[in-house]
Design an enzyme around this catalytic site. Structure first.
Site, PDB file in Angstrom:
ATOM      1  CE1 TYR A  46      -4.404   0.062  -0.529  1.00 29.86           C
ATOM      2  CE2 TYR A  46      -4.107  -1.617   1.226  1.00 29.86           C
ATOM      3  CZ  TYR A  46      -4.952  -0.827   0.176  1.00 29.86           C
ATOM      4  OH  TYR A  46      -6.231  -1.164  -0.038  1.00 29.86           O
ATOM      5  CD  GLU A  48      -3.414   4.062   1.003  1.00 32.07           C
ATOM      6  OE1 GLU A  48      -2.442   3.672   1.439  1.00 32.07           O
ATOM      7  OE2 GLU A  48      -4.611   3.532   1.386  1.00 32.07           O
ATOM      8  CG  ASP A 193      -8.705  10.635 -23.670  1.00 26.91           C
ATOM      9  OD1 ASP A 193      -7.534   9.831 -24.106  1.00 26.91           O
ATOM     10  OD2 ASP A 193      -9.538  10.228 -23.550  1.00 26.91           O
ATOM     11  CB  THR A 220      -4.953   3.775 -21.645  1.00 23.00           C
ATOM     12  OG1 THR A 220      -5.127   3.836 -23.062  1.00 23.00           O
ATOM     13  CG2 THR A 220      -6.393   4.207 -21.240  1.00 23.00           C
ATOM     14  CE  LYS A 223      -7.425   2.274 -25.350  1.00 23.48           C
ATOM     15  NZ  LYS A 223      -7.906   3.166 -24.013  1.00 23.48           N
ATOM     16  NE  ARG A 229      -7.157  -3.685 -19.541  1.00 24.12           N
ATOM     17  CZ  ARG A 229      -7.073  -3.558 -20.958  1.00 24.12           C
ATOM     18  NH1 ARG A 229      -6.219  -4.672 -21.459  1.00 24.12           N
ATOM     19  NH2 ARG A 229      -8.076  -2.948 -21.383  1.00 24.12           N
TER      20      ARG A 229
END
Ligand code: DSN
Length: 429
Positions: A46, A48, A193, A220, A223, A229
């Site tokens: 973790y 954060e 984008d 992203t 692609k 991903r």
């Protein structure tokens, strides 16, 4: 693996990928290194917060790997700031909206049926309840050129706070200089984008919106960029260092975006994913990635020509990027979903898609969307495109003949197996 049920499915999916050709323009095959990073112990952690300012202990290596990803992203795309934590493209876009807009503000994006994306304000999205979305679109359906005069007219009237350039189904290039002129005239944040074309920008095969004065780019990472991903937000300007390019200052944008991603609406980043993003960004900085990006474009142009010579009507009559939109309904009187299903039977994977002014509904649209990023990764070149166009045409024409479809599926499989996946080497399963 001990879990034989899941192992069986992983191996089946791997076999499907090896024995078929991926023609969906938003998909790709990652390297063994990206897969190794994804499957690494970073998944246990973790983290954060951001490097140097975390809420839990034990961050020596997460800080280093996230910083590496950030620095590689900044260098590759020429940004001043990068946030590599968005879990995907949609949260990356939402973070920019939340950072820059108040509820009720206006965003101008591309019409969905002209190639825009759901997250650019389609009425079914939550963002459409919060903000007002106005549209621009293609002015000339034969060439695909955007109607920039109408864009300006609408922008002057609606005064969007964000002018958004980007698409997931548009086969031509955007004129970023025209976007910037219109956006600057109305004082809009210039946002690109670039999810579909990030790898083509990184590989210098397509122009970089930052070179035209854009303020922020979202993407992203899976692609054309060929990573895991995930999502990413790149901004110009750093806290305390306002952008001079426009009258309005955007100096606090990177900080606002960081706050929206965490703690705004995401919790812990996926550090295995961050490590894999760092790997992919490193791969995309290599000279051979530029050859890859150029080859994607060459393959797409050749495939488009080969399809048109076999009677396919293409939206905008060709392509300037990695994707092709075929109007299969007009060409063969069969809808895009049926063609998608037929192609699945012959080991070719593509997806149905709405086309501009589509007479058919979105779930059974007229269009078939396909592209070359994944097959180019496997090493296919221009000389292979005629064969692919021929298989697609034959499958459609013989859609009711199972014997012929079966023969085509064997041909595609035998051909595909000659081109291994990049991750076939060094696998531990
Ligand atoms: N699903 C992606 C695509 O296929 O283009 C966009 O989010």
């Amino acid at each position: 693996m001990n879990d034989k049920e899941v192992e069986k499915l992983i191996l089946a999916e791997r076999k499907r990928q090896r024995e078929g050709l991926e023609l969906i323009p938003s998909e790709n095959y990652v390297s063994a290194d990206v897969l190794t990073a994804l499957g690494s112990e970073f998944t246990n952690k973790y983290s954060e917060g951001y490097p140097g300012k975390r809420y839990y202990g034990g961050q020596d290596f997460t800080d280093k790997v996230e910083t590496l990803a950030i620095e590689r992203a900044k260098k590759l795309f020429g940004s001043d700031h990068a946030n590599v934590q968005p879990h995907s493209g949609a949260p990356a876009n939402v973070a920019v909206y939340f950072a820059w807009l108040e509820p009720g503000d206006t965003v101008m994006g591309m019409r969905l049926d002209h190639g825009g994306h759901l997250t650019h304000g389609h009425p079914v999205t939550t963002m459409a309840k919060l903000y007002k979305f106005v549209r621009y679109g293609i002015g000339n359906l034969e060439t695909g050129e955007i109607d920039y005069d109408l864009m300006r007219e609408v922008a002057l009237k609606e005064k969007p706070k964000i002018l958004l350039a980007g698409f997931s189904g548009y086969p031509r290039n955007l004129d970023y200089a025209k976007f910037a002129k219109i956006g600057n005239e109305v004082g809009a944040l210039l946002m690109a984008d670039m999810a579909h074309i990030a790898g083509l920008i990184a590989g210098k095969a397509l122009p970089n919106p930052f070179d035209y004065g854009f303020h922020v780019m979202t993407t992203t990472t899976h692609k054309t960029l060929r990573g895991p991903r995930g999502g990413m937000i790149l901004t110009k300007g750093t806290p305390g260092n306002p952008l001079k390019a426009v009258e309005k200052t955007f100096d606090n944008l990177p900080t606002l975006i960081d706050r929206e991603v965490f703690p705004g609406f995401q919790g812990g980043p996926h550090m295995n994913n961050t490590a894999a993003k760092a790997v992919a960004l490193g791969e995309a900085a290599k000279p051979e990635f530029q050859d890859y990006a150029q080859q994607i474009l060459k393959n797409a142009k050749k495939l488009a020509d080969e399809m048109m010579s076999r009677g396919f009507k293409l939206v905008t009559n060709g392509t300037d990027n990695h994707l092709i939109m075929a109007d299969v309904y007009q060409s063969f009187k069969v809808d895009g979903r049926e063609v998608q299903d037929i192609l699945d039977k012959v080991n070719l994977s593509a997806n149905c898609n709405s086309i501009p002014d589509d007479p058919l509904p979105p779930f059974r649209p007229s269009g078939l969307r396909l592209g070359t990023p994944a097959m180019t990764t496997r090493g296919l070149k221009e000389e292979h495109m005629a064969q692919i166009a021929e298989w697609i045409a034959q499958a459609i024409k013989n859609r009711n003949d199972d014997k012929i479809l079966n023969k085509l599926s064997i041909e595609v499989k035998e051909f595909s197996l000659q081109f291994p996946l990049p991750s076939d080497k060094n696998r531990c399963l």
